[in-house]
Design a protein around this motif. Structure first.
Motif, PDB file in Angstrom:
ATOM      1  N   ALA A  62       6.516  -5.785 -92.651  1.00  0.00           N
ATOM      2  CA  ALA A  62       5.968  -6.908 -91.754  1.00  0.00           C
ATOM      3  C   ALA A  62       6.828  -7.518 -90.846  1.00  0.00           C
ATOM      4  O   ALA A  62       7.540  -8.479 -91.633  1.00  0.00           O
ATOM      5  CB  ALA A  62       4.817  -7.592 -92.122  1.00  0.00           C
ATOM      6  N   PRO A  63       6.972  -7.424 -89.727  1.00  0.00           N
ATOM      7  CA  PRO A  63       8.098  -8.276 -88.869  1.00  0.00           C
ATOM      8  C   PRO A  63       7.036  -9.676 -88.560  1.00  0.00           C
ATOM      9  O   PRO A  63       6.054  -9.424 -88.273  1.00  0.00           O
ATOM     10  CB  PRO A  63       8.241  -7.531 -87.515  1.00  0.00           C
ATOM     11  N   ILE A  64       7.527 -10.697 -88.618  1.00  0.00           N
ATOM     12  CA  ILE A  64       6.815 -11.957 -88.390  1.00  0.00           C
ATOM     13  C   ILE A  64       7.763 -12.629 -87.406  1.00  0.00           C
ATOM     14  O   ILE A  64       8.686 -13.451 -87.637  1.00  0.00           O
ATOM     15  CB  ILE A  64       6.930 -12.842 -89.709  1.00  0.00           C
ATOM     16  N   PHE A  65       6.914 -13.319 -86.309  1.00  0.00           N
ATOM     17  CA  PHE A  65       7.629 -14.141 -85.418  1.00  0.00           C
ATOM     18  C   PHE A  65       6.451 -15.143 -85.071  1.00  0.00           C
ATOM     19  O   PHE A  65       5.532 -14.666 -83.985  1.00  0.00           O
ATOM     20  CB  PHE A  65       8.059 -13.359 -84.091  1.00  0.00           C
ATOM     21  N   ASN A  66       6.509 -16.235 -85.504  1.00  0.00           N
ATOM     22  CA  ASN A  66       5.536 -17.276 -85.189  1.00  0.00           C
ATOM     23  C   ASN A  66       3.901 -16.709 -85.810  1.00  0.00           C
ATOM     24  O   ASN A  66       3.145 -16.700 -84.789  1.00  0.00           O
ATOM     25  CB  ASN A  66       5.497 -17.740 -84.043  1.00  0.00           C
ATOM     26  N   GLU A  67       3.872 -16.355 -86.757  1.00  0.00           N
ATOM     27  CA  GLU A  67       2.511 -15.838 -87.166  1.00  0.00           C
ATOM     28  C   GLU A  67       2.050 -16.592 -88.609  1.00  0.00           C
ATOM     29  O   GLU A  67       1.274 -16.197 -89.352  1.00  0.00           O
ATOM     30  CB  GLU A  67       2.800 -14.256 -87.809  1.00  0.00           C
ATOM     31  N   GLU A  68       2.111 -17.965 -88.418  1.00  0.00           N
ATOM     32  CA  GLU A  68       1.676 -18.886 -89.657  1.00  0.00           C
ATOM     33  C   GLU A  68       0.210 -18.765 -89.698  1.00  0.00           C
ATOM     34  O   GLU A  68      -0.330 -18.696 -90.799  1.00  0.00           O
ATOM     35  CB  GLU A  68       1.974 -20.509 -89.180  1.00  0.00           C
ATOM     36  N   GLY A  69      -0.520 -18.309 -88.624  1.00  0.00           N
ATOM     37  CA  GLY A  69      -1.866 -18.197 -88.579  1.00  0.00           C
ATOM     38  C   GLY A  69      -2.324 -16.970 -89.341  1.00  0.00           C
ATOM     39  O   GLY A  69      -3.609 -16.712 -89.853  1.00  0.00           O
ATOM     40  N   ASN A  70      -1.670 -15.946 -89.447  1.00  0.00           N
ATOM     41  CA  ASN A  70      -1.740 -14.655 -90.113  1.00  0.00           C
ATOM     42  C   ASN A  70      -1.532 -14.499 -91.606  1.00  0.00           C
ATOM     43  O   ASN A  70      -1.896 -13.601 -92.152  1.00  0.00           O
ATOM     44  CB  ASN A  70      -1.309 -13.719 -88.949  1.00  0.00           C
ATOM     45  N   ILE A  71      -0.336 -15.216 -91.923  1.00  0.00           N
ATOM     46  CA  ILE A  71       0.366 -14.828 -93.178  1.00  0.00           C
ATOM     47  C   ILE A  71      -0.624 -14.738 -94.268  1.00  0.00           C
ATOM     48  O   ILE A  71      -0.602 -13.852 -95.145  1.00  0.00           O
ATOM     49  CB  ILE A  71       1.720 -15.851 -93.298  1.00  0.00           C
TER      50      ILE A  71
END
Ligand code: UDP
Ligand code: MG
Length: 335
Positions: free
Chosen positions: A11-20
């Motif tokens: 899973a690529p993550i770029f500013n996804e604090e709300g989804n993790i």
């Protein structure tokens, strides 16, 4: 030590604090249901929010969760590449972290994989909650790509897919810098099949693909998989040449046979000049796109720089590097 994972989620993550947190919960539910060991590799692509902290916390709590932190933002396709490089599973599943790709579909993918398919890609039947602009441009993009490439790249299909180890190993040896992962997987071949799904809304946050990144992505896809933009120049050249050849006798006859001055004034000339300059500059731009990418490849820089990793077994580290070239290097903090 954890047992060898059968499945690796990337899973690529770029500013996804709300989804993790929700991604983790839904993934656990789905993957635990499969009853085989799995790992999830989250590639933090230079996030500036709390994503890094959240990932480290998860990795500390659950040994199946692993985090790769990039030294800066390298882009979605590169983040996915790093995840693939580090994955150890017999099957690798690429998924967006914003939950637009429902983890529950993995069950169907695994079923097809076990039936003997090496690639199971997810085709979007419908998209929920996206702008008409995104839907329209995406619709056109997939059809243009489909039309101008020799490789069969299925339409309306993103990176959400399962790949067998054999495909992953070939993919790992393809170190091009302008990457269009879905095209690259199609290129590899083997038995590929689609499963369809409804693409949900983003769970939290905004799209991380502004227009600039979308254009760059589309150009990478086109230049990476087709020479057609270079080849169409010959048709324009032939067309203009034939027009010119026809115009010479036409203009001469009109001038000799009639008394009227048919072609007069600068306006026609100016407009033609602008039109032709525009054509020429456009094709120069096209040419430039290929030349720039050729230069990019020859520089042979590493694809990404890893600042640090969390949750990986140290004895597995040598297995992570690309197969043919060892160009992913790590800048370890603290030593
Ligand atoms: N992403 C990334 N780096 C980027 C842009 C996006 O890792 O520079 C990740 C993002 O966090 C998400 C996935 O790539 O998990 C897809 O991005 P997004 O959902 O913003 O794209 P969209 O679905 O709007 O096309
Ligand atoms: Mg998305």
């Amino acid at each position: 030590m954890t047992s060898h994972p059968r499945y690796s989620i990337v899973a690529p993550i770029f500013n996804e604090e709300g989804n993790i947190p929700l991604l983790y919960d839904r993934m656990c539910r789905v993957m635990d249901g499969l009853g085989e060991p799995w790992e999830m590799i989250c590639v933090n692509d230079g996030s500036r929010d709390r994503s890094a902290e959240l990932l480290d916390e998860l990795a500390a709590r659950d040994s199946r969760i692993k985090a790769i932190h990039f030294a800066r933002n390298f882009g979605h396709q590169i983040a996915v590449t790093a995840g693939i490089d580090y994955a150890l599973g017999d099957a690798v599943i690429l998924i967006d972290a914003d939950l637009q790709d429902p983890p529950e579909l993995i069950v169907d993918m695994v079923e097809r994989w076990k039936a003997g398919y090496e690639v199971v890609y997810a085709t979007r039947e419908r998209r929920e909650g996206e702008t008409w602009f995104k839907i329209f441009t995406a619709h056109m993009f997939y059809r243009v790509i489909h039309a101008i490439t020799d490789v069969h790249i299925p339409v309306d299909t993103g990176d959400f897919r399962l790949m067998d180890r054999r495909v992953v190993d070939v993919l790992k040896s393809m170190r091009e810098h302008s990457r269009f992962i879905r095209g690259m997987t199609s290129w590899v071949g083997f038995r590929q099949i689609g499963v369809s799904y409804v693409r949900d809304q983003r769970h939290s946050g905004e799209t991380k693909y502004p227009l600039r990144k979308m254009i760059r992505f589309a150009l990478d896809a086109i230049t990476g998989f087709s020479f057609w933009p270079l080849q169409i120049m010959i048709y324009v050249a032939l067309l203009l040449g034939v027009l010119a050849l026809l115009a010479i006798p036409f203009v001469t006859i009109m001038r000799v046979a009639t008394d009227t001055l048919w072609f007069e004034g600068q306006a026609t000339t100016i407009i033609l000049l602008l039109l032709l300059s525009s054509f020429q500059l456009f094709f120069l731009f096209v040419l430039g796109q290929y030349v720039a990418r050729t230069y990019d490849e020859t520089r042979n820089r590493p694809l990404y720089v890893v600042a640090r990793t969390e949750g990986f077994d140290s004895q597995d580290t040598d297995k992570h590097l690309p197969l043919l070239t060892e160009e992913a290097f790590e800048v370890e903090s603290g030593d």
